[in-house]
Scaffold this active site. Structure first.
Site, short mmCIF file in Angstrom:
data_model
loop_
_atom_site.label_atom_id
_atom_site.label_comp_id
_atom_site.label_asym_id
_atom_site.label_seq_id
_atom_site.Cartn_x
_atom_site.Cartn_y
_atom_site.Cartn_z
N LEU A 24 0.81 -1.21 0.00
CA LEU A 24 0.00 0.00 0.00
C LEU A 24 0.85 1.26 0.00
CD1 LEU A 24 -2.79 -1.00 2.56
CD2 LEU A 24 -2.93 -1.02 0.07
N GLY A 25 1.98 1.23 0.65
CA GLY A 25 2.84 2.39 0.73
C GLY A 25 4.16 2.03 1.36
N GLY A 84 7.90 3.94 3.04
CA GLY A 84 8.65 5.11 3.43
C GLY A 84 10.06 4.74 3.84
N GLY A 85 10.74 5.70 4.42
CA GLY A 85 12.12 5.45 4.82
C GLY A 85 12.25 4.58 6.04
N ALA A 104 9.37 2.31 7.16
CA ALA A 104 8.46 1.16 7.21
C ALA A 104 7.74 1.02 5.89
CB ALA A 104 7.46 1.32 8.36
N SER A 105 7.07 -0.11 5.76
CA SER A 105 6.23 -0.39 4.60
C SER A 105 4.87 -0.86 5.11
CB SER A 105 6.85 -1.48 3.71
OG SER A 105 8.13 -1.08 3.26
N VAL A 106 3.82 -0.50 4.37
CA VAL A 106 2.46 -0.87 4.75
C VAL A 106 1.88 -1.76 3.66
CG1 VAL A 106 0.16 -0.03 5.36
CG2 VAL A 106 2.18 1.30 6.00
N LYS A 108 1.88 -2.97 9.03
CA LYS A 108 3.04 -2.11 8.84
C LYS A 108 4.26 -2.82 9.41
CE LYS A 108 4.68 2.60 9.45
NZ LYS A 108 4.32 3.97 9.86
N ASP A 159 5.50 12.32 14.16
CA ASP A 159 5.72 12.15 12.72
C ASP A 159 4.45 12.50 11.95
OD1 ASP A 159 7.26 11.67 10.49
OD2 ASP A 159 6.81 9.53 10.43
#
Length: 469
Positions: free
Chosen positions: A24-25, A27-28, A30-32, A47, A150
């Site tokens: 789904l997404g 980032g620097g 984590a991943s979802v 996540k 965050d």
């Protein structure tokens, strides 16, 4: 697992309970993934933190403790946390994960990108509504002693029904944990573009740090640009600490001064000069949003993004627009002038010459009826009601030209003048009657002496006595 330590589709976590379906997404940190919960037969969002974050035992312990605290948060604008744990791979690497509520919709980042493509920025009314919902979520988390640390458009979801959901409380730190440093094992927790100055300096972090991040997010929603950006995380952090952001209205002319002042206060370097709580900032956002609805359609909808960038950094409003008040910062509701309504009771004339009543609301006064004078004998006229005297002598009214249809106000002294005239006439009649009676009495006296009284005897002068002899 992939080479960077992130989970891949088809991989399962939690002893096979959560089966990852698609990304789904990312980032620097984590991943979802969209995953399927085989035990409860539902879709969830999982996540997974990168492997390097889970190598330190202190970090894993704090993450576990904070995940338990976040799981107790129940709020409409917070993504619910169902479960958390650690997945151990065959090579012994550990991957912490958090199982969250799956929100069917779009990330705020995607919603903002669509608005930038269409208008250059997000409409003011929509941006303030989303910001108020995010602050409502932070208000609930701060009450539980959790600082998100965050806040950014990538961590806010907007469902298909328009509900705003704040997620990624997994890296939040509990205030009561006693660990409030920005860094841990050389890692910067948070996104540089939204870091508060105290986070960038490694100082203690409290709820006001989240409010600074909300101010950065609102700045980006309304301008399509970040308040501070740079080539590296260090340069961005330096700008957060040393430089002042431009006023949003220099980038989007549809932004009003009230919104400028709101963002300027949220982005103060000193936490003591920001809003004291998320509740206080939310109430101010709602107040400004209510004022925006009463503005012109241009200010409330279509942004006017200036392509050449900010004109002047000094254009940011000063603290005079937002005086520093402790505790509740509610701004009193502006007083609305009501249309003129005549007050009951006797009317006190103004301290200036009488004027023709306004044509928009003509006030027709009833004519004054003088007190009738008694017909039998003379009596003292009835006392007139007391009227407030004018501050200076009244002169004879001069007829003023005016519209033919405008009614002339009745003279307040007409009753007294009429009574005096009547009294004068009666006194004159009485005096005249007295004169007539006096004349008649004198005439009768003359007649009595002429005919009724005996005439004096006639004495003949016969001369001296000697002559008579």
């Amino acid at each position: 697992m992939s080479e960077d330590g992130t989970a891949v589709e088809g991989h399962s976590l939690g002893n096979g309970r959560y089966v990852l379906q698609r990304l789904l997404g990312q980032g620097g940190m984590a991943s979802v993934h969209l995953a399927y919960d085989s035990v409860l037969d539902r879709q969830v969002a999982v996540k997974t933190l990168h492997t390097e974050l889970g190598r330190e035992s202190s970090f894993k312990e704090r993450f576990r403790r904070e995940a338990q605290a976040v799981a107790r948060l129940q709020h409409t604008n917070i993504v619910s946390v169902f479960d958390s744990g650690e997945d151990v791979a065959a090579d012994g690497t550990t991957t912490p994960y958090i199982v969250m509520e799956y929100v069917e919709g779009k990330a705020l980042r995607d919603v903002l990108n669509e608005a930038i493509t269409a208008h250059g920025a997000m409409p003011t009314e929509q941006a303030l509504k989303i910001t108020a919902a995010v602050l409502s979520a932070l208000e609930a988390s701060h009450d539980q002693g959790l600082v998100h640390r965050d806040i950014k458009p990538g961590n806010v979801m907007v469902s298909t029904k328009g509900t705003v959901k704040v997620m990624d409380f997994g890296i939040a730190r509990a205030l009561q944990s006693g660990v409030t440093s920005m860094t841990q094992t050389g890692m910067v927790v948070g996104t540089p573009q939204y870091l508060s100055p105290e986070q960038a300096l490694g100082k203690s972090v409290d709820a006001r740090s989240d409010l600074y991040s909300v101010g950065c997010m609102l700045f980006e929603l309304l301008s399509g640009q970040l308040p501070f950006d740079g080539d590296s995380a260090f340069s961005i952090a330096y700008k957060h600490v040393q430089e002042e952001p431009p006023a949003v209205s220099t980038l989007n002319r549809a932004v009003t001064p009230a919104v400028d002042a709101l963002i300027a206060r949220a982005l103060r370097k000193d936490p003591a000069h920001r809003f004291p709580t998320a509740e206080a900032m939310r109430e101010e956002v709602e107040r400004v949003a209510g004022a925006e609805k009463g503005g012109t359609p241009l200010q409330a909808s279509t942004p006017l993004v200036i392509g050449e960038g900010p004109r002047s950094v000094s254009a940011a409003p000063s603290l005079t627009n937002f005086p520093q008040v402790g505790g509740d910062i509610r701004t009193p509701t502006p007083q609305i002038q009501q249309p003129y309504q005549p007050a009951p009771g006797p009317h006190t004339p103004p301290p200036y010459a009488p004027q023709t009543p306004p044509q928009a609301y003509p006030q027709v006064q009833a004519p004054h009826t003088p007190t009738p004078f008694p017909q039998q004998g003379y009596q003292t006229p009835a006392p007139q009601p007391y009227r407030t005297p004018t501050p200076f002598p009244q002169q004879a009214p001069v007829p003023q030209p005016g519209p033919a249809f405008a009614p002339q106000p009745a003279n307040n002294n007409s009753g007294c003048s009429t009574a005096l005239i009547v009294v004068g006439v009666i006194i004159g009649v009485i005096v005249l009657a007295c004169i007539i009676v006096a004349i008649a009495a004198a005439s009768d006296e003359n007649k009595s002496s002429t005919y009724g009284a005996p005439r004096p005897a006639v004495v003949l002068d016969l001369g001296p006595a000697d002559d008579r002899s």
